[in-house]
Scaffold this motif. Sequence first.
Motif: not given
Length: 185
Positions: A28-39
């Motif tokens: 995925i071009g932006h890599g891992a995301i944090d909890r806030d972005r997951t929400s």
Amino acid sequence: RTVLRPFETSDLDALAALYADPDVMRYIGHGAIDRDRTSAQIAVFEDHFAQHGFGMWALELRAGGELIGFAGLDLATYDAHFAPAIEIGWRLARSAWDHGYATEAALAALEFGFGELECDEIVACTVPANRRSRAVMERLGMTRDPREDFEHPEVAAGHPLCLHVLYRLRADQWRARAVGRDAQA
């Protein structure tokens, strides 16, 4: 073995763990995301359903109800030669890899897309190195023409994950495969 359903507030922890796993997010071009972005992503999924009547469903195991990822249909409206289009996609937790769950969920999403939505065609794309997803696309009966490979406009030009391969499946191909599946049953 699996259930596709709307996302729930209780899904946040499992989905955040999935999005935080670098192996899951490798292509995925932006890599891992944090909890806030997951929400925020769950809100995007819910909004897409509200606006269009389809989108990404939470994917859980029927036995035990464990959330193992998501799968469904999205609108590909980015600047690409095949867009606008209906695009199928999935993302599964590493523990759910190699069990056939992505194919199972994708088949249900295709059935919805070609049956309920009456799509003429559904597309899928990924980076060339993503062999697992490409294998799912091929198991679904999707085909690739290398002349249609493209640079994804939502990934920075020159980024190693910019080049994408495009797979397509037309409704008539889906119906022909369904007849073949029914004859085998």
